[in-house]
Design a protein around this motif. Sequence first.
Motif, PDB file in Angstrom:
ATOM      1  N   LYS A 113       0.843  -1.177   0.000  1.00  0.00           N
ATOM      2  CA  LYS A 113       0.000   0.000   0.000  1.00  0.00           C
ATOM      3  C   LYS A 113       0.885   1.236   0.000  1.00  0.00           C
ATOM      4  O   LYS A 113       1.783   1.375   0.819  1.00  0.00           O
ATOM      5  CB  LYS A 113      -0.897  -0.003   1.222  1.00  0.00           C
ATOM      6  CG  LYS A 113      -1.877   1.122   1.259  1.00  0.00           C
ATOM      7  CD  LYS A 113      -2.791   1.020   2.454  1.00  0.00           C
ATOM      8  CE  LYS A 113      -3.765   2.181   2.437  1.00  0.00           C
ATOM      9  NZ  LYS A 113      -4.680   2.126   3.551  1.00  0.00           N
ATOM     10  N   GLY A 114       0.623   2.156  -0.920  1.00  0.00           N
ATOM     11  CA  GLY A 114       1.390   3.386  -0.996  1.00  0.00           C
ATOM     12  C   GLY A 114       1.016   4.341   0.132  1.00  0.00           C
ATOM     13  O   GLY A 114      -0.092   4.329   0.654  1.00  0.00           O
ATOM     14  N   LYS A 115       1.967   5.164   0.504  1.00  0.00           N
ATOM     15  CA  LYS A 115       1.742   6.172   1.549  1.00  0.00           C
ATOM     16  C   LYS A 115       1.739   7.551   0.912  1.00  0.00           C
ATOM     17  O   LYS A 115       2.545   7.856   0.056  1.00  0.00           O
ATOM     18  CB  LYS A 115       2.849   6.100   2.598  1.00  0.00           C
ATOM     19  CG  LYS A 115       2.863   4.799   3.351  1.00  0.00           C
ATOM     20  CD  LYS A 115       3.990   4.806   4.359  1.00  0.00           C
ATOM     21  CE  LYS A 115       4.054   3.466   5.073  1.00  0.00           C
ATOM     22  NZ  LYS A 115       5.186   3.412   5.997  1.00  0.00           N
ATOM     23  N   ARG A 116       0.833   8.379   1.354  1.00  0.00           N
ATOM     24  CA  ARG A 116       0.786   9.754   0.872  1.00  0.00           C
ATOM     25  C   ARG A 116       1.782  10.584   1.646  1.00  0.00           C
ATOM     26  O   ARG A 116       1.975  10.405   2.846  1.00  0.00           O
ATOM     27  CB  ARG A 116      -0.605  10.330   1.009  1.00  0.00           C
ATOM     28  CG  ARG A 116      -1.609   9.631   0.136  1.00  0.00           C
ATOM     29  CD  ARG A 116      -2.862  10.476   0.031  1.00  0.00           C
ATOM     30  NE  ARG A 116      -3.841   9.809  -0.779  1.00  0.00           N
ATOM     31  CZ  ARG A 116      -4.087  10.129  -2.024  1.00  0.00           C
ATOM     32  NH1 ARG A 116      -3.443  11.110  -2.594  1.00  0.00           N
ATOM     33  NH2 ARG A 116      -4.997   9.467  -2.717  1.00  0.00           N
ATOM     34  N   LYS A 117       2.362  11.555   0.974  1.00  0.00           N
ATOM     35  CA  LYS A 117       3.340  12.423   1.645  1.00  0.00           C
ATOM     36  C   LYS A 117       2.639  13.578   2.303  1.00  0.00           C
ATOM     37  O   LYS A 117       1.654  14.060   1.945  1.00  0.00           O
ATOM     38  CB  LYS A 117       4.357  12.960   0.639  1.00  0.00           C
ATOM     39  CG  LYS A 117       5.243  11.852   0.150  1.00  0.00           C
ATOM     40  CD  LYS A 117       6.304  12.437  -0.761  1.00  0.00           C
ATOM     41  CE  LYS A 117       7.242  11.337  -1.194  1.00  0.00           C
ATOM     42  NZ  LYS A 117       8.303  11.798  -2.028  1.00  0.00           N
TER      43      LYS A 117
END
Length: 117
Positions: A113-117
């Motif tokens: 799962k990608g993480k938002r910055k």
Amino acid sequence: MTYIYAFLCGGAICAIAQILIDKTKLTPGRILVSFVVLGVVLSGIGVYEPFAEFAGAGASVPIIGFGHLLAQGVKDAVDTGGVMGILRGGFEGAAAGLCAVIIFSLVAAVFFKGKRK
């Protein structure tokens, strides 16, 4: 000795990229594109093939080898199919690598799962 040459040549290419990242204001994307273009240019003037024979995987694995692969694909397609080879040759030459990138990207997107910055 083949392994040592591959290690030294591949390491030198990667060290040059790291120095460019650390000492210049070039973004990694611009350095990446520059190395691909450098591979195409060196292949076009006939310098990359002898270097690749000497360095082995040290020359073909880094991104500069991808530029050489694209140039060779275009050259071979132009020799067999004429002008239309300019448009399709790069894709034919690098089809296996492009398919692998797409498949591994899909697998990574499914499992992580990608993480938002």
